[in-house]
Scaffold this active site. Structure first.
Site, PDB file in Angstrom:
ATOM      1  CG  ASP A  53       2.027   2.765   8.092  1.00 16.48           C
ATOM      2  OD1 ASP A  53       2.157   2.138   9.166  1.00 16.48           O
ATOM      3  OD2 ASP A  53       1.773   2.193   7.017  1.00 16.48           O
ATOM      4  CG  HIS A  54      -2.587   3.322   8.381  1.00 18.59           C
ATOM      5  ND1 HIS A  54      -1.904   3.792   7.280  1.00 18.59           N
ATOM      6  CD2 HIS A  54      -3.145   2.140   7.992  1.00 18.59           C
ATOM      7  CE1 HIS A  54      -2.050   2.943   6.276  1.00 18.59           C
ATOM      8  NE2 HIS A  54      -2.792   1.943   6.681  1.00 18.59           N
ATOM      9  CB  CYS A  65       4.705  -0.011   8.213  1.00 18.76           C
ATOM     10  SG  CYS A  65       5.676  -1.347   7.500  1.00 18.76           S
ATOM     11  CG  HIS A 115      27.586 -10.486  13.552  1.00 14.57           C
ATOM     12  ND1 HIS A 115      27.644 -11.798  13.144  1.00 14.57           N
ATOM     13  CD2 HIS A 115      27.938 -10.496  14.854  1.00 14.57           C
ATOM     14  CE1 HIS A 115      28.025 -12.569  14.150  1.00 14.57           C
ATOM     15  NE2 HIS A 115      28.196 -11.793  15.216  1.00 14.57           N
ATOM     16  N   GLY A 150       7.402  -2.743   4.201  1.00  8.01           N
ATOM     17  CA  GLY A 150       7.435  -1.533   3.369  1.00  8.01           C
ATOM     18  C   GLY A 150       8.393  -0.506   3.935  1.00  8.01           C
TER      19      GLY A 150
HETATM   20  C1  RB5 Z   1      -0.649  -0.283   5.305  1.00 13.54           C
HETATM   21  O1  RB5 Z   1      -1.933  -0.824   5.120  1.00 13.54           O
HETATM   22  C2  RB5 Z   1       0.424  -1.341   5.123  1.00 13.54           C
HETATM   23  O2  RB5 Z   1       0.478  -1.744   3.796  1.00 13.54           O
HETATM   24  C3  RB5 Z   1       1.750  -0.822   5.620  1.00 13.54           C
HETATM   25  O3  RB5 Z   1       1.623  -0.425   6.945  1.00 13.54           O
HETATM   26  C4  RB5 Z   1       2.913  -1.802   5.615  1.00 13.54           C
HETATM   27  O4  RB5 Z   1       2.549  -3.006   6.224  1.00 13.54           O
HETATM   28  C5  RB5 Z   1       3.631  -2.028   4.384  1.00 13.54           C
HETATM   29  O5  RB5 Z   1       4.579  -2.827   4.355  1.00 13.54           O
END
Ligand code: RB5
Length: 147
Positions: free
Chosen positions: A8-9, A66, A99, A71
Site C-alpha cells: 500500500d502507500h 505496508c 522451520h 496489517g
Molecule cells: C497505512 O497508513 C498503515 O496503517 C498501513 O500501511 C499498515 O501499516 C497497517 O498495518
C-alpha cells in the site's frame, strides 16, 4: 522461482526498491500493486491479492509491504495456504522458512530501509523448508487448522 510483491502507500517506495533489487538478481517478479503511489489506498487489497497468488501456486513466495508490516500480515494469514510473518531480523526471515515454511514475508516500509530489506529478502528467498520430521509434524498441526 517467481516472487509476487504487493504494497500500500506505507510500503510503496520500499516495494519499488525491493522489486529493482530482485529483478537485478534475476528473479521473476509479479507486482500485484499498488502500481502507483496512492495515499488513500488500503493494505488489505494488496495483501489479499498477493496471498491468493501464493495460495494458488502462481508464485512460490510473496512479499507484502505496508507501513508496519502488521496489517498486511494479519490480512494475508486469512487466506488458506499462506503462512505470513513480519520479520525485521534476518534470523527470523530465514528460520521462518526453514522451520515453519513461511511463504509470505511482510515488511514495514516505515520501519526499515532498503539495506536491511535487502538482507531480509535475500534470507527469505534463498532459504528452503528443511523437510525435517519435527518441522513437518509441527507444520501438519498448523495446516490441520485450515481443514
Ligand atoms: C497505512 O497508513 C498503515 O496503517 C498501513 O500501511 C499498515 O501499516 C497497517 O498495518
Amino acid at each position: 522461482m517467481k516472487i509476487v510483491l504487493g504494497a500500500d502507500h506505507g510500503g510503496f517506495e520500499l516495494k519499488e526498491q525491493v522489486k529493482e533489487f530482485l529483478v537485478n538478481l534475476g528473479y521473476a517478479i509479479e507486482d500485484a500493486g499498488n502500481l502507483v503511489y496512492d495515499a488513500k489506498d488500503d493494505y488489505p487489497d494488496f495483501a489479499i491479492k498477493v496471498a491468493k497468488i501464493v495460495s494458488e501456486g502462481a508464485a512460490t513466495k510473496g512479499i507484502i509491504i505496508c507501513g508496519s508490516g502488521v496489517g498486511a500480515c494479519i490480512a494475508a494469514n486469512k487466506i488458506n495456504g499462506v503462512r505470513a510473518c513480519v520479520c525485521h531480523d534476518t534470523y527470523s526471515a530465514k528460520q521462518g522458512v526453514s522451520h515453519d515454511d513461511m511463504n509470505v514475508l511482510c515488511l514495514g516500509g516505515r520501519i526499515i530501509g532498503i539495506e536491511t530489506a535487502k538482507e531480509l529478502v535475500l534470507g527469505f528467498v534463498q532459504t528452503s523448508f528443511s523437510n525435517e520430521e519435527r518441522h513437518k509434524r509441527r507444520l501438519e498441526k498448523v495446516l490441520a487448522l485450515e481443514k
